[in-house]
Write an enzyme that holds these catalytic residues in place. Structure first.
Site, mmCIF file in Angstrom:
data_model
loop_
_atom_site.group_PDB
_atom_site.id
_atom_site.type_symbol
_atom_site.label_atom_id
_atom_site.label_comp_id
_atom_site.label_asym_id
_atom_site.label_seq_id
_atom_site.Cartn_x
_atom_site.Cartn_y
_atom_site.Cartn_z
ATOM 1 N N HIS A 242 0.823 -1.177 -0.008
ATOM 2 C CA HIS A 242 0.089 0.060 0.089
ATOM 3 C C HIS A 242 0.871 1.431 0.027
ATOM 4 O O HIS A 242 0.771 2.228 -0.899
ATOM 5 C CB HIS A 242 -0.899 0.106 1.130
ATOM 6 N N HIS B 114 0.572 -2.844 9.344
ATOM 7 C CA HIS B 114 1.783 -2.778 9.252
ATOM 8 C C HIS B 114 2.592 -2.171 10.123
ATOM 9 O O HIS B 114 1.974 -1.291 11.020
ATOM 10 C CB HIS B 114 2.329 -1.943 7.818
#
Length: 527
Positions: A159, A209
């Site tokens: 991302h 993350h």
């Protein structure tokens, strides 16, 4: 902490599963294999040592991420960051990228395809190379609208790579157009900043993350954007000449990159995404090369530009181009995917019998099945999947605590062993970051232990110190198990997604011209 515990979807693991279930499932635990040896036995030594070098950093940052998440969370931000994460997904870009070509922004579209596809491929390459887990849950909550996102490894963040590469390349493109009004320029800068921040910080906020993941993702995205920007003219001059040889070289490079993609230790879907977007680059180059040779192509501002003028076409034809183009892409996917799933298994079985197949781990061989069932596609959904996709975008999000993948499960088990070996539970009880460290490796949050203090945490550790650990943790991830993957899916993805790209930049623009949605066969000297 109390508010967080009240809002959390707790995942517990009191039900037992039989040894047969654990040993034969997709996320099997081999008999006698300790969690700390799982990756040592499945990775080459040099990859295992690199993983061990970075793993302590992933574990170190987890409590800080949990502290930040607890002190930042609100219901509004949960929904906002879960929703904006969709703007960094492959599905979003696969739908939006063709529009750049159909509206005449070929240079921008071509550059964004290159940085996006290479970002997806190389971030997935690194994920499968290092096999690093996401930050542990608990203590982190995983907030997402995607059921498959947690199945991937964490390092680096795709991302973040996508957001930075696309935003930076877009801003460089904007900077090269001095005729754009200052208000539009400032507005675009602000939009790019908000977009990039929302994606990157959202990955941390949503517990998907860690800092290491997004930092490396940022650098990878920036590097790819700069490389594409400074080499774009050289690349176009080399590829879009009269000879087809440069296209063949690109196709060979794509096949080689797909073939050398690292084998992951667990069933991570990164390879599937990498194959799809590698194919997109091949399809775009073939399509652009051919369309540039047709009578309908503009040579300005770059060779192979799709003719478009809102003044000449008007609103109705513009909308018709978009609707028709998207329908053709979805129709190609609907027809081609089951077609290749039907014709390829016998071919694979024949090639396998003569010993020419090079099988990949976690993909079922054609010799083990008769036909491929209808399968979902996380990169570009089918027409039948669009209603459920739209319902999920309207606000359905999950807030889960606990392992969600084989990588999560093995990390949970390995961290438990680490705590037992090193006796890391503090005798002073939960305080500051200690409470987050004490949740790491539990597999689920024991709220009573957090309240009562260290005595019950020690009891929890004693309970974990037996062979039920593996049963408990792998029972938790059963709802998140990856689907069965078939060997023919690799070639199918290469052909289907190369076809999608070809239709977008060549086939569909020609259809526009043939049915009266274009500007005619004459070439134009300027926009």
């Amino acid at each position: 902490m109390e508010m967080e515990l009240q809002e959390t979807t707790m995942i517990t693991a009191h039900a037992e599963s039989s040894p047969t279930q654990i040993e034969n499932g997709p996320n099997k635990v081999d008999a006698g294999l300790l969690p700390r040896d799982h990756y040592k036995n499945r990775l080459p030594l040099w990859r295992y040592e690199l993983r061990q070098l970075l793993l302590p950093l992933v574990r170190w940052e987890t409590p800080y991420l949990a502290w930040m998440q607890e002190h930042c969370r609100t219901p509004f931000l949960d929904s906002y960051f879960a929703l904006t994460a969709n703007l960094g997904t492959h599905t979003f870009f696969m739908i939006m990228l063709p529009l750049m070509f159909w509206f005449g922004y070929t240079s921008l579209g071509r550059g964004v395809v290159h940085v996006l596809a290479s970002g997806v491929f190389f971030s997935g390459f690194l994920k499968d190379l290092f096999c690093l887990p996401r930050p542990l849950s608990p203590p982190l909550h995983r907030i997402t609208m995607s059921g498959s996102a947690a199945l991937e490894y964490g390092f680096p963040s795709t991302h973040s790579t996508n957001a930075v590469s696309v935003a930076l390349y877009g801003l460089l493109y904007l900077h090269s157009k001095p005729d754009i009004p200052i208000n539009a320029r400032i507005g675009t800068y602000i939009l790019a900043t908000v977009y990039t921040f929302s994606i990157i910080f959202g990955r941390l906020y949503c517990g998907m993350h860690g800092f290491l993941d997004v930092i490396v993702g940022i650098f990878l995205g920036a590097w790819l954007a700069l490389m594409q920007w400074f080499l774009r003219d050289t690349f176009d001059h080399y590829v879009y000449g009269e000879s087809f040889i440069p296209i063949l070289i690109i196709l060979v490079c794509i096949i080689v990159l797909v073939r050398i993609h690292p084998e992951p230790a667990d069933a991570c879907p990164c390879f599937d995404d990498g194959v799809a977007f590698a194919a997109v680059i091949g399809g775009v180059e073939i399509g652009n090369w051919h369309f540039a040779k047709t009578q309908w192509s503009w040579s300005e501002p770059v060779v192979g530009t799709v003719p478009y003028s809102f003044e000449q076409l008007g609103l109705a034809k513009t909308v018709a181009r978009v609707v028709l183009g998207i329908l053709v892409i979805f129709l190609w996917r609907e027809v081609s995917k089951p077609f290749f799933h039907f014709i390829l298994p016998p071919v694979y079985r024949f090639i396998g019998r003569i010993g020419l197949l090079l099988p990949r781990r976690h993909f079922t061989s054609a010799s083990e099945y008769k036909k491929v069932p209808r399968l979902p596609d996380d990169t570009l959904p089918s027409l039948s999947e669009i209603p459920s996709l739209m319902r999920s975008v309207r606000g359905a999000r999950s807030d889960s605590v606990g392992p969600q993948s084989a990588a999560d499960a093995y990390e949970t088990l390995a961290y438990r062993e680490k705590r037992r070996r090193e006796s890391q539970v503090s005798a002073a009880g939960p305080s500051n970051f200690d409470k987050y460290e004490q949740e790491m490796g539990t597999g689920y949050v024991d709220t009573s232990a957090l309240i009562r203090g260290n005595h019950d945490l020690e009891a929890l550790e004693e309970k974990s110190d037996n062979e039920e650990d593996e049963r408990e943790v792998f029972k938790i991830i059963e709802p998140f198990k990856p689907r069965v993957r078939y060997d023919v899916e690799v070639v199918t993805k290469l052909v289907v997604y190369a076809g999608i790209a070809w239709w977008a930049v060549d086939g569909i623009p020609i259809i526009f011209e043939l049915i009266g949605l274009g500007l005619g066969p004459q070439r134009q000297e300027s926009r």
